[in-house]
Design an enzyme around this catalytic site. Structure first.
Site, mmCIF file in Angstrom:
data_model
loop_
_atom_site.group_PDB
_atom_site.id
_atom_site.type_symbol
_atom_site.label_atom_id
_atom_site.label_comp_id
_atom_site.label_asym_id
_atom_site.label_seq_id
_atom_site.Cartn_x
_atom_site.Cartn_y
_atom_site.Cartn_z
ATOM 1 N N GLU A 1 25.815 -74.766 -33.535
ATOM 2 C CA GLU A 1 25.982 -74.803 -32.073
ATOM 3 C C GLU A 1 25.578 -73.488 -31.402
ATOM 4 O O GLU A 1 26.414 -72.788 -30.818
ATOM 5 C CB GLU A 1 27.428 -75.174 -31.713
ATOM 6 N N GLU B 1 28.356 -84.266 -35.484
ATOM 7 C CA GLU B 1 29.822 -84.160 -35.451
ATOM 8 C C GLU B 1 30.355 -85.057 -34.344
ATOM 9 O O GLU B 1 29.781 -85.112 -33.256
ATOM 10 C CB GLU B 1 30.271 -82.736 -35.085
#
Ligand code: GLA
Length: 680
Positions: free
Chosen positions: A165, A321
């Site tokens: 991320e 995710e």
């Protein structure tokens, strides 16, 4: 109007490559380093029960892989990879560079990121690094290289997961390393200090520069910092992060031919321009978490999934995710109720995901995320969540043939990260201006009408879309405005919401005033913005009905558009509120306020008529998306409501292996994936 099928909005240069997997990918982040060896055997057994075929490992393990600078210990990772390989589970191998170890910061204290307020971030969380620090760049490429040399050709390793991320928890960095690189970036962008002064409008408040060395990062200051400077700093930050990714990616590519990804966060647009990034990865992957306060969070999910597919040019993507139940970082972490995890997963799949992974496999006992749900929760394998994980694995196991099929959309909504960064700066006309809120409102209308949406940049080739919506295009480059005008003149239908086409790429108001670049399409300019007071509700009269409308009005200077709605109250009472303009073979609509849901529904019904679109007529709370394969179409249907619904449909429900002869009956909360024969 448009005879050809809409084309995906091709994002960039990298040809995406899917990892070698026999099924829809299913699994999650796996952190065996947090557990004693006895648990590893149990993990493998449970993964088998659940049909897990892919796990992401090593993402935060730098401190356990490089014990001291240059001193590697791969023993435990060798063991984990062999164990997974023996069990037939494939590996998505992380480079652990989102979280450098304690020794790194002890050896390189200058490599800590600095906040806008001048605070050098401390160790003990994750991230906290300056992505411009040479020591970080060297160390991250070194560990990525060592991993690629060791595991790059291992048969279990099918995918690389670089970093984690990008952009959180550290995006903008005001450290001396960042400032040095920022000046270099500016010299490269502008070439001369005069060009920079002109672009930033530094005559304002006496900000004129004579030397590059005098330019600082836009750190905290007594008042509002030059918005052009801040916007460029956001671009610079994105470029710095992307260059870190590219350095690691290329280090891996030197030793491994396996596809490489980094996980995006499509529903947060803090700092990373996914259109650019998607062109640099082999696989587009996304992390998505429901916003629990939203009672219809499935609509936000659909936005994120459609955006992920769109930035990837329509290619299949990987949900890297999501959560089996509650997260741990929202104000109130609402648990998912029975069936919700499967509905969420199928929504992603319906919108183009060929893999469904979770954060994480087994809930951590220690650390900041111990209250985050997992595939194996603290309650273990006898829990409801694990039973649903096993059931979802079985469902996905029946969907292998869906892989590679694609979603087509007739409608594009403009989504431009740079415009959002610019709009979010200070001293805008009203705190009620929100690009997210406007996009959600228009998207929600289409979602309820069962009309599938792509997202696009205003500079993309839009000619394949029947309808393009610009809910929040505050920053609009002149060339992009020309592209939109050509789209309309060529037969397209454009709907523009208010506060669109206001500034250019330097956050300078367009010559000719607000909205001037879109005048050819819209047949108007905006004379003055008229924000409303907090809680002030005005209204519009449209097609004989009156609807509430709030936060914003405008004085429009009409040069050709037809007035379709007038304001019934507020500062512009009696004046035009909604307009329709014929331009060439197309139509440009302008909606200069925020109508309530009923008002927007009425306006969009007229827009649909112009665009030749029909609502799908779905029962309330039912989501339905089609993926088109080479030989068949797959209709993914999700019943978010508690009611049993019937839909007209023939084909085979792949989840139940039932043949449907004209009707699909779906109980409350249930899902179906129906293979339909294609209309001849
Ligand atoms: C992010 C991170 C994960 C984890 C989850 C929790 O997506 O990538 O490491 O922290 O959030 O929701």
């Amino acid at each position: 109007m448009h005879a050809t099928r809409p084309r995906a909005t091709a994002a960039g240069t990298t040809a995406h490559r899917w990892p070698d997997l026999p099924q829809i990918a299913y699994g999650g982040d796996y952190t065996p380093e947090q557990w004693p060896r006895e648990v590893w055997a149990d993990d493998i057994a449970r993964m088998h029960d659940a049909g897990v075929n892919l796990v992401s490992i090593g993402i935060f393990a730098w401190g356990l892989l490089e014990i001291r600078e240059g001193d590697f210990d791969f023993g435990w990772l060798d063991e984990v990879i062999e164990m997974l390989h023996a069990a037939g589970i494939r590996v998505d191998l992380g480079t652990p560079t989102a979280s450098p170890p304690a020794w790194f910061f002890a050896n390189h204290p200058d490599a800590r990121a600095v906040t806008r307020d001048g605070v050098a971030l401390g160790f003990g969380a994750r991230g906290m690094v300056s992505h411009s620090a040479p020591a970080y760049r060297e160390a991250s490429v070194r560990i990525a290289t060592e991993l690629a040399k060791r595991y790059g050709n291992h048969p279990a390793v099918v995918l690389w997961h670089v970093h984690n991320e990008y952009g959180v928890p550290v995006g903008e960095d005001y450290s001396p390393h960042a400032v040095r690189e920022w000046r270099r970036w500016l010299e490269n962008r502008y070439g001369s200090i005069e060009a920079l002064n002109a672009a930033w409008g530094t005559a304002f408040w006496g900000q004129h520069y004579e030397q590059w060395e005098h330019i600082g990062a836009p750190a905290a200051a007594p008042s509002v910092v030059n918005p052009a400077q801040r916007l460029d700093f956001a671009r610079f930050t994105d470029d710095q992060l992307l260059s870190c990714f590219i350095a690691e990616r290329d280090a891996i590519r030197a030793h491994s031919d396996r596809p490489i990804t980094t996980n995006f966060m499509a529903n947060q647009h803090g700092g990373v321009d996914l259109w650019k990034w998607a062109a640099e990865v082999d696989v587009v992957s996304d992390d998505h978490y429901l916003w629990a306060a939203d009672t219809e969070a499935e609509i936000g999910l659909a936005i994120a999934a459609d955006l992920t597919r769109s930035v990837g040019g329509g290619d299949p993507w990987l949900l890297m995710e999501h959560s089996t139940s509650a997260v741990n970082w929202q104000p109130r972490n609402i648990a998912k109720r029975p069936g919700e995890m499967a509905r969420n997963s199928l929504s992603h799949l319906g919108r183009g995901a060929d893999g469904i992974l979770f954060f994480q496999w087994r809930a951590s006992r220690s650390g900041a995320e111990k209250f985050h749900s997992a595939m194996v929760p603290h309650a273990g394998a006898s829990s409801r969540v694990f039973r649903e994980v096993v059931d979802l694995g079985a469902k996905l196991g029946r969907l292998a043939e869906v892989r590679g099929s694609r979603v087509h959309a007739d409608v594009a909504i403009l989504w431009d990260f740079e415009s959002f960064w610019a709009q979010d700066l200070e001293w805008r006309p009203s705190v009620d201006l929100s690009h997210d809120e406007r996009i959600r409102a228009y998207y929600e209308r289409l979602w309820r009408d069962g009309i599938t949406v792509d997202f696009a940049l205003p500079g993309h080739d839009l000619s394949g879309y029947r309808l393009v919506i610009a809910p929040a295009q505050y920053l609009l480059r002149a060339a992009d405005a020309e592209n939109l005008n050509a789209y309309v003149a060529g037969g397209g239908v454009l709907v523009s919401s208010f506060f669109t086409g206001v500034v250019d790429e330097h956050d300078a108001v367009h010559a000719g005033g607000f909205g001037a670049p879109l005048e050819p399409s819209l047949g108007l300019r905006v004379d003055e913005h008229l924000p409303l007071r907090e809680d002030e509700v005005a209204g519009i009269a449209f097609d004989g009905e009156t609807y509430a409308a709030d936060i914003w009005q405008e004085d429009l200077a009409i040069s050709g558009a037809d007035v379709r709605a007038v304001y019934t109250a507020g500062p512009a009472a009696g004046a035009p509120a909604v307009t329709r303009n014929v331009s060439g073979d197309g139509v440009g609509w302008y909606v200069s306020t925020r109508p309530d849901a009923a008002g927007l529904r009425a306006i969009m019904a007229s827009v649909y008529r112009d665009a030749g679109l029909e609502p799908a007529g779905l029962p309330a709370g039912v989501e339905s998306v089609v993926r088109h394969g080479d030989d068949a179409d797959y209709r993914v249907v999700i019943n978010h409501s508690d009611e049993t619904v019937s839909l007209g449909m023939s084909g085979v429900d792949l989840l139940t292996q039932t043949t449907l002869e004209g009707t699909l009956v779906l109980g409350g909360g249930e899902v179906a994936v129906v293979r339909t024969s294609r209309p001849q």
